[in-house]
Design an enzyme around this catalytic site. Structure first.
Site, short mmCIF file in Angstrom:
data_model
loop_
_atom_site.label_atom_id
_atom_site.label_comp_id
_atom_site.label_asym_id
_atom_site.label_seq_id
_atom_site.Cartn_x
_atom_site.Cartn_y
_atom_site.Cartn_z
N ASN A 1 -4.89 -9.45 -8.10
CA ASN A 1 -5.05 -10.18 -6.84
C ASN A 1 -6.32 -11.00 -6.78
O ASN A 1 -6.38 -12.00 -6.07
CB ASN A 1 -5.02 -9.19 -5.67
CG ASN A 1 -5.85 -7.95 -5.90
OD1 ASN A 1 -5.64 -7.22 -6.88
ND2 ASN A 1 -6.81 -7.70 -5.03
N CYS B 1 -8.47 -8.05 0.54
CA CYS B 1 -7.62 -7.12 1.29
C CYS B 1 -8.44 -6.17 2.12
O CYS B 1 -8.00 -5.66 3.13
CB CYS B 1 -6.73 -6.33 0.33
SG CYS B 1 -5.57 -7.39 -0.47
N THR C 1 0.84 -1.20 0.00
CA THR C 1 0.00 0.00 0.00
C THR C 1 0.87 1.25 0.00
O THR C 1 0.68 2.17 -0.81
CB THR C 1 -0.93 -0.01 1.23
OG1 THR C 1 -1.77 -1.16 1.14
CG2 THR C 1 -1.78 1.24 1.31
N ALA D 1 6.02 -8.24 1.40
CA ALA D 1 6.62 -9.49 1.89
C ALA D 1 5.59 -10.56 2.23
O ALA D 1 5.82 -11.75 2.00
CB ALA D 1 7.46 -9.18 3.13
N HIS D 2 4.42 -10.16 2.76
CA HIS D 2 3.50 -11.18 3.29
C HIS D 2 2.77 -11.95 2.18
O HIS D 2 2.03 -12.89 2.48
CB HIS D 2 2.52 -10.58 4.30
CG HIS D 2 1.43 -9.70 3.74
ND1 HIS D 2 0.13 -10.11 3.69
CD2 HIS D 2 1.46 -8.45 3.24
CE1 HIS D 2 -0.61 -9.11 3.19
NE2 HIS D 2 0.18 -8.11 2.90
N1 PLP Z 1 -1.42 -4.54 -4.33
C1 PLP Z 1 -2.00 -5.72 -4.50
C2 PLP Z 1 -2.18 -6.25 -5.88
C3 PLP Z 1 -2.43 -6.46 -3.40
O1 PLP Z 1 -3.03 -7.65 -3.59
C4 PLP Z 1 -2.26 -5.92 -2.11
C5 PLP Z 1 -2.76 -6.65 -0.92
O2 PLP Z 1 -3.52 -7.53 -1.02
C6 PLP Z 1 -1.63 -4.69 -1.97
C7 PLP Z 1 -1.23 -4.02 -3.10
C8 PLP Z 1 -1.40 -4.06 -0.63
O3 PLP Z 1 -0.29 -4.65 -0.02
P1 PLP Z 1 -0.09 -4.55 1.57
O4 PLP Z 1 -1.06 -5.51 2.18
O5 PLP Z 1 1.33 -4.96 1.79
O6 PLP Z 1 -0.31 -3.14 1.95
#
Ligand code: PLP
Length: 389
Positions: free
Chosen positions: A143, A318, A72, A192-193
């Site tokens: 995603n 998410c 993010t 990373a996760h």
């Molecule tokens: N971009 C994509 C394509 C994602 O799938 C996600 C989280 O699911 C993110 C960005 C956001 O990443 P984070 O959870 O590390 O903030």
């Protein structure tokens, strides 16, 4: 829950034991990476070793990597910090990108969820010459559906119009090869996760020579591109996970998931021939399956499967708790009913054939006991015929 099956790896995948070991070791030590004494230098070494590993994962140099708090933040820094005057983003980008700045214009996708390159070209052609460049944002893999985007082709078009390109590679990394220079983008984001590292750490990786403004100012960390004491333990785990994700063994393991995913989809369509699998005609991540069964709401499926000990996602996982139909599916022409009845099953490094069998048994039972009633309701028969089923 006596037995649980985790099939939501695109939301977050379990930590790799190597990442846990790397983090545990660091958590037992003291030292700020900015301190000049031995403790500080040891912490600095942890950060810089991890930086090398993360850079290797995307075929970049360590100096190109800025550690962030996750995908993010990396997306936000690219959109706000690259000096763009106008931002065009594919309609299926993650919310963290679409909402990073006001006024993002969207590039449509086709029915398979692939960016419409002709539309990108005409959006760029129509632009008046401006002092600040346009930034085009195209994710490498989606995603929700796993659909892989033609990023290099989008870059070729963007370059003809003097535009910059940012690529959200958060879902792609650890599942397919990611090569910053090969894609030709100016920046890409990682988290990373999504591949066995900890939550709350990620990176923005810049092409050589690209300058980005910090989102947070203060100390001179990350070459003045992100102030604040580094998350040393998280970064250590990120580095360990990145090294594993780049290993051939991991590549083979991820490739083997396609057999499980294809079996799952084959059975889903046998159980419910009216189901629609999104993105199945185009290049997709091998671990991801997103399908809709009109008549059975996605949220209901997720809750029923959860009661059976099985974790999957509806819509964009998410943003948990979200019940609005997915913007990704509607952008590719799904009806509101289809989008509202979709679930995402995403496999990962811990997934087994038994997990898929468990999912299929529970899903079949749910469909058999629910779908006729749902159809009856949507057809307005609930007071007459529902009890017959
Ligand atoms: N971009 C994509 C394509 C994602 O799938 C996600 C989280 O699911 C993110 C960005 C956001 O990443 P984070 O959870 O590390 O903030």
């Amino acid at each position: 829950m006596s037995h649980s099956i985790y099939l939501d790896h695109n939301a977050t995948t379990p930590l790799r034991p190597e990442a846990i070991a790397a983090m545990t070791e660091v958590l037992g030590r003291v030292g700020n990476p900015s301190s000049v004494h031995a403790f500080g230098r040891a912490a600095r070494k942890v950060v810089e070793d991890a930086r090398e590993r993360v850079a290797d994962l995307v075929a970049a140099e360590a100096g190109q990597v800025i550690f962030t708090s996750g995908g993010t933040e990396a997306n936000a820094q690219a959109l706000r910090g690259l000096g763009a005057g106008r931002i065009l983003a594919s309609a299926i980008e993650h919310a963290s990108l679409l909402a990073a700045v006001p006024g993002v214009e969207t590039i449509p996708v086709d029915r398979d969820g692939v960016i419409d390159l002709a539309a990108l070209e005409s959006l760029l052609r129509g632009a008046a010459a401006a002092q600040r460049p346009t930034l085009v944002a195209v994710m490498l893999a989606n995603n929700e559906t796993g659909v892989v985007q033609p990023v290099a082709e989008a870059v070729a078009i963007a370059r003809r119009h003097g535009a910059l390109v940012h690529c959200d590679a958060v879902q792609a990394a650890g599942k397919i090869a990611v090569d910053l220079a090969g894609l030709g983008v100016d920046s890409l984001s990682l988290s990373a996760h999504k591949f066995g590292g900890p939550q709350g750490v990620g990176a923005l990786v810049l092409a050589p020579g690209v300058v980005v403004q910090p989102l947070v100012s203060g100390g001179g960390q990350e070459r003045r591109r992100r102030a604040g004491t580094e998350n040393v333990a998280g970064i250590a785990g990120f580095g360990a996970a990145a090294a594993l994700a780049a290993s051939p063994m991991h590549g083979e393991r991820m490739a083997s998931l396609s057999g499980l995913r294809d079996r799952l989809e084959g059975e889903v369509l046998r159980i419910a021939p009216t189901a629609r699998v999104f993105g199945s005609r185009v290049a997709r991540l091998l671990n991801t399956s997103c399908f809709a069964l009109p008549g059975l709401e996605g949220a209901v499926q997720v809750m029923a499967l959860d009661l059976a000990g099985i974790a999957v996602a509806a819509g964009a996982a998410c943003s948990s708790g979200r019940t609005a139909p997915s913007h990704v599916l509607t952008a590719q022409g799904a009806t509101a009913t289809e989008a509202a009845s979709a679930i995402r099953v995403s496999l990962g490094w811990t997934s087994t054939g038994a997990d898929v069998d468990g999912f299929l048994a529970a899903w079949r039972a749910l469909v058999e006991r629910t779908v006729p009633i749902s159809y009856a309701k949507s057809a307005g028969f609930e007071n007459k015929g529902a009890t017959r089923w």
